[in-house]
Motif scaffolding. Structure first.
Motif, short mmCIF file in Angstrom:
data_model
loop_
_atom_site.label_atom_id
_atom_site.label_comp_id
_atom_site.label_asym_id
_atom_site.label_seq_id
_atom_site.Cartn_x
_atom_site.Cartn_y
_atom_site.Cartn_z
N ASN A 1 0.17 -10.78 7.19
CA ASN A 1 -0.85 -11.78 6.87
C ASN A 1 -1.43 -12.43 8.13
O ASN A 1 -2.48 -13.06 8.08
CB ASN A 1 -0.29 -12.89 5.97
N TYR B 1 -3.44 -1.64 -2.90
CA TYR B 1 -4.04 -2.97 -3.04
C TYR B 1 -5.15 -3.02 -4.08
O TYR B 1 -5.83 -4.03 -4.23
CB TYR B 1 -4.55 -3.46 -1.68
N GLU C 1 -7.18 -12.65 1.64
CA GLU C 1 -5.99 -12.15 2.34
C GLU C 1 -6.32 -11.05 3.33
O GLU C 1 -7.22 -10.25 3.10
CB GLU C 1 -4.95 -11.60 1.33
N TYR D 1 2.35 0.61 -4.96
CA TYR D 1 2.74 -0.38 -3.94
C TYR D 1 4.05 0.09 -3.32
O TYR D 1 5.15 -0.27 -3.73
CB TYR D 1 2.86 -1.78 -4.55
N GLY E 1 9.37 -7.51 4.23
CA GLY E 1 8.25 -7.33 3.32
C GLY E 1 6.90 -7.18 3.97
O GLY E 1 5.88 -7.14 3.29
N SER F 1 -3.98 -8.06 5.37
CA SER F 1 -2.66 -7.45 5.43
C SER F 1 -2.72 -6.38 6.52
O SER F 1 -3.17 -5.26 6.28
CB SER F 1 -2.32 -6.87 4.05
C1 AVJ Z 1 3.57 -10.33 0.66
C2 AVJ Z 1 1.87 -10.36 2.34
C3 AVJ Z 1 3.45 -8.58 2.28
O1 AVJ Z 1 0.28 -7.91 2.16
O2 AVJ Z 1 1.26 -6.42 0.95
C4 AVJ Z 1 0.45 -7.56 -2.12
C5 AVJ Z 1 0.92 -9.44 -0.40
N1 AVJ Z 1 -1.23 -8.73 -1.47
N2 AVJ Z 1 -0.66 -7.11 -2.74
C6 AVJ Z 1 1.05 -7.59 1.26
C7 AVJ Z 1 0.07 -8.59 -1.31
C8 AVJ Z 1 -1.66 -7.84 -2.34
C9 AVJ Z 1 1.82 -8.67 0.50
N3 AVJ Z 1 2.66 -9.49 1.43
#
Ligand code: AVJ
Length: 317
Positions: free
Chosen positions: A165, A204, A278, A56, A160, A280
């Motif tokens: 989102n 992810y 989600e 990440y 961040g 991203s």
């Molecule tokens: C907090 C929305 C920036 O999209 O990278 C991290 C959330 N989801 N791993 C992203 C998230 C899965 C993150 N954010």
């Protein structure tokens, strides 16, 4: 003289509205649950663990940009701004900006004011000269700040790649709300950029499966909120890059056919059917700069890391 932070709760989310929103999404085809429900107490801790994962890259890369460029950013800004931290959480990122950017007032905003109390009280000890305010508000659909934030010029801080989102249309709408909210100040925003699909998908769908736990924990949170009976063992984490839409999508996929019940209704899911949890979005830096212009911002500066994986934009109103 040591000050102490003030706290206000703005429009505490109504239980009935939360239920209605969740149940509407669970009955839709395809089913969908907003990513904001990833963040109960455990979900927030799992997200913090995600930011430590080698795969990440987002948090680490953004931090490296701030570490290297903070003086250049300060050169662009007047002293005495009110820093409005949207999604402050542990206030860790903003803590590194207060001194260098000569901030006079710090406003931490998060979905629940309870998430902010400890962090803000601790931060106040280190910065007795800064006025501090904690605001509980779900600003994701509409950005409304309480009058207590004051009428000084604001630097809105949205780090961040939380903007990821939003769909591009929602992002534009949100940026357009930010423009007047800055009250003559500006916007400091972190945006994740397009990069090779293997890098994105590993971030992810990590081998430790922390992201899988983070995603699947949403079902426990939903069970708690609406009284549903999701069985976590029936669902697997899926994350992939949708290249046409330039976004990572996270889903929960039924491993077998299941019926989920909650007071008043139920929903059958076929094996392989998914709940979308989600998006991203991954931007091209030029496209995001154009979006800022579209939203009314000007004097836009951007900084990236040497790989060009992440960008921090500073835009003046
Ligand atoms: C907090 C929305 C920036 O999209 O990278 C991290 C959330 N989801 N791993 C992203 C998230 C899965 C993150 N954010």
């Amino acid at each position: 003289m040591a000050r102490s932070p003030t706290f206000v709760e703005k429009d505490r989310p109504q239980e009935a509205a939360v239920r209605a929103e969740l149940l509407h999404g669970l009955q839709a085809t395809p089913a969908v649950v907003s990513p904001k429900y990833l963040y109960d107490a455990l979900g927030s801790r799992l997200f913090a663990a995600i930011t430590e994962l080698p795969e990440y890259y987002l948090t680490r890369t953004e931090a490296s940009i701030f570490a290297r460029e903070i003086d250049a950013m300060a050169d662009e800004l007047p002293a005495g701004l009110t820093l409005v931290d949207l999604g402050a959480g542990n206030c860790e990122k903003a803590a590194r900006l207060l001194g260098p950017l000569r901030i006079s007032t710090y406003v931490a905003v998060d979905i629940s004011v309870d998430f902010l109390r400890d962090a803000l009280e601790r931060l106040q000890q280190h910065h007795p000269e800064v006025d501090m305010l904690g605001v509980g508000s779900d600003f994701s659909s509409r950005l409304v700040l309480p009058a207590a934030v004051g009428d000084g010029a604001r630097l809105l801080f949205y780090p961040g790649s939380s903007i990821g989102n939003f769909t591009p249309a929602q992002a534009l709408d949100f940026l357009r709300q930010m423009h007047p909210a800055a009250q003559g100040g500006g916007l400091l925003i972190g945006v994740d950029l397009r990069k090779p699909v293997e890098v994105l998908e590993a971030a992810y769908d990590d081998p430790l499966r922390i992201t899988a736990a983070f995603n699947r924990n949403l079902l426990r949170h939903v069970n708690q909120l609406v009284g549903s009976d999701f069985v976590l063992a029936d669902w697997r984490h899926r994350a992939f890059f949708n290249s046409a839409r330039s976004r990572i999508e996270m889903h929960l996929e039924a491993l077998r056919s299941v019926t989920v019940r909650w007071p008043g209704a139920e929903r059958a899911f076929a094996a392989g059917e998914r709940i979308h949890t989600e998006n991203s979005y991954k931007w091209r830096a030029d496209d995001f700069a154009a979006l800022l212009v579209d939203a009314g911002f000007s004097a836009i500066r951007r900084w990236t890391d040497e790989r060009g994986w992440f960008a921090v934009f500073l835009a003046r109103v």
